[in-house]
Design a protein around this motif. Structure first.
Motif, PDB file in Angstrom:
ATOM      1  N   PHE A  29       0.830  -1.190   0.040  1.00  0.00           N
ATOM      2  CA  PHE A  29      -0.233  -0.044  -0.012  1.00  0.00           C
ATOM      3  C   PHE A  29       0.999   1.041   0.030  1.00  0.00           C
ATOM      4  O   PHE A  29       1.834   1.378   0.509  1.00  0.00           O
ATOM      5  CB  PHE A  29      -0.764   0.229   1.199  1.00  0.00           C
ATOM      6  N   ASP A  31      -0.862   5.056  -0.936  1.00  0.00           N
ATOM      7  CA  ASP A  31      -1.814   6.176  -0.515  1.00  0.00           C
ATOM      8  C   ASP A  31      -3.191   5.401  -0.415  1.00  0.00           C
ATOM      9  O   ASP A  31      -4.170   6.206  -0.458  1.00  0.00           O
ATOM     10  CB  ASP A  31      -1.835   7.480  -1.140  1.00  0.00           C
ATOM     11  N   ASP A  32      -3.152   4.057  -0.173  1.00  0.00           N
ATOM     12  CA  ASP A  32      -4.416   3.384  -0.204  1.00  0.00           C
ATOM     13  C   ASP A  32      -5.098   3.719   1.146  1.00  0.00           C
ATOM     14  O   ASP A  32      -4.507   3.969   2.281  1.00  0.00           O
ATOM     15  CB  ASP A  32      -4.569   1.921  -0.353  1.00  0.00           C
ATOM     16  N   VAL A  34      -7.459   1.641   4.116  1.00  0.00           N
ATOM     17  CA  VAL A  34      -8.037   0.295   4.525  1.00  0.00           C
ATOM     18  C   VAL A  34      -8.960   0.526   5.518  1.00  0.00           C
ATOM     19  O   VAL A  34      -8.802   1.444   6.603  1.00  0.00           O
ATOM     20  CB  VAL A  34      -7.003  -0.663   4.927  1.00  0.00           C
ATOM     21  N   THR A  50     -12.020   4.176   8.638  1.00  0.00           N
ATOM     22  CA  THR A  50     -10.986   3.928   7.573  1.00  0.00           C
ATOM     23  C   THR A  50      -9.728   4.348   8.170  1.00  0.00           C
ATOM     24  O   THR A  50      -9.791   5.501   8.956  1.00  0.00           O
ATOM     25  CB  THR A  50     -11.398   4.423   6.249  1.00  0.00           C
ATOM     26  N   TRP A  53      -3.259   4.066   4.882  1.00  0.00           N
ATOM     27  CA  TRP A  53      -2.098   3.440   5.028  1.00  0.00           C
ATOM     28  C   TRP A  53      -0.728   3.836   5.390  1.00  0.00           C
ATOM     29  O   TRP A  53       0.201   3.510   6.203  1.00  0.00           O
ATOM     30  CB  TRP A  53      -1.984   2.265   3.716  1.00  0.00           C
ATOM     31  N   ALA A  98     -10.315  -2.309   0.949  1.00  0.00           N
ATOM     32  CA  ALA A  98      -9.219  -1.606   0.696  1.00  0.00           C
ATOM     33  C   ALA A  98      -9.251  -0.878  -0.591  1.00  0.00           C
ATOM     34  O   ALA A  98      -9.964  -1.148  -1.618  1.00  0.00           O
ATOM     35  CB  ALA A  98      -7.886  -2.138   0.563  1.00  0.00           C
ATOM     36  N   GLY A  99      -8.801   0.378  -0.805  1.00  0.00           N
ATOM     37  CA  GLY A  99      -8.955   1.294  -2.079  1.00  0.00           C
ATOM     38  C   GLY A  99      -8.571   2.472  -2.173  1.00  0.00           C
ATOM     39  O   GLY A  99      -7.860   2.963  -0.940  1.00  0.00           O
ATOM     40  N   ARG A 100      -9.053   3.337  -3.098  1.00  0.00           N
ATOM     41  CA  ARG A 100      -8.663   4.861  -3.104  1.00  0.00           C
ATOM     42  C   ARG A 100      -9.827   5.424  -3.266  1.00  0.00           C
ATOM     43  O   ARG A 100     -10.294   5.848  -4.410  1.00  0.00           O
ATOM     44  CB  ARG A 100      -7.912   5.048  -3.898  1.00  0.00           C
ATOM     45  N   TYR A 110     -14.313   1.385  -2.689  1.00  0.00           N
ATOM     46  CA  TYR A 110     -13.539   0.719  -2.305  1.00  0.00           C
ATOM     47  C   TYR A 110     -13.325  -0.865  -3.200  1.00  0.00           C
ATOM     48  O   TYR A 110     -14.253  -1.182  -3.605  1.00  0.00           O
ATOM     49  CB  TYR A 110     -13.698  -0.051  -0.843  1.00  0.00           C
ATOM     50  N   ASP A 111     -12.167  -1.229  -3.724  1.00  0.00           N
ATOM     51  CA  ASP A 111     -11.991  -2.106  -4.623  1.00  0.00           C
ATOM     52  C   ASP A 111     -11.831  -3.424  -4.205  1.00  0.00           C
ATOM     53  O   ASP A 111     -12.325  -4.628  -4.719  1.00  0.00           O
ATOM     54  CB  ASP A 111     -10.850  -2.022  -5.298  1.00  0.00           C
TER      55      ASP A 111
END
Length: 123
Positions: A29, A31-32, A34, A50, A53, A98-100, A110-111
């Motif tokens: 990770f 700049d993701d 979580v 959230t 990371w 997790a995601g951006r 979130y992906d």
């Protein structure tokens, strides 16, 4: 491929505590975000908390503020959710994601998702 596994759920009495863990594998990770979401039967998936990371900046829902603490261990690729003073309305399946996200509270931003862990708080 990202793989996320939650653990730490269970049955606890109101006022008790639980610590959820989310181990993330398959990527690193930068700049993701979580995060933790929860869903109870008949309700939409709800944002809980959230964390960024890279720098550990946390964000909380109103219901989590003051009772829940999110943290991460970069070396272990693990995010934790410490839940204190639990209430029966906290009963739900808790998911890490997790995601951006463009919007932190929007689950479809979130992906990657884990399979969830059940938290049940008895009154």
């Amino acid at each position: 491929q990202v793989h996320m596994v939650e653990s730490g759920g269970g049955l606890v009495q109101a006022g008790g505590s639980l610590r959820l863990s989310c181990v993330v594998s398959g990527r690193t990770f930068s700049d993701d975000f979580v995060g933790w979401f929860r869903q109870s039967p008949g309700k939409e998936r709800e944002f809980v908390s959230t964390i960024v990371w890279s720098d550990g900046m946390p964000y909380y829902s109103d219901s989590a503020t003051g009772r829940f603490t999110i943290s991460r261990d970069n070396a272990k690729n693990t995010v934790y959710l410490q839940m204190d003073n639990l209430k029966p309305e906290d009963t739900a399946v808790y998911y890490c994601a997790a995601g951006r996200p463009s919007l932190l509270r929007r689950p479809w931003d979130y992906d990657h998702w884990g399979q969830g862990t059940q938290v049940t708080v008895s009154s």
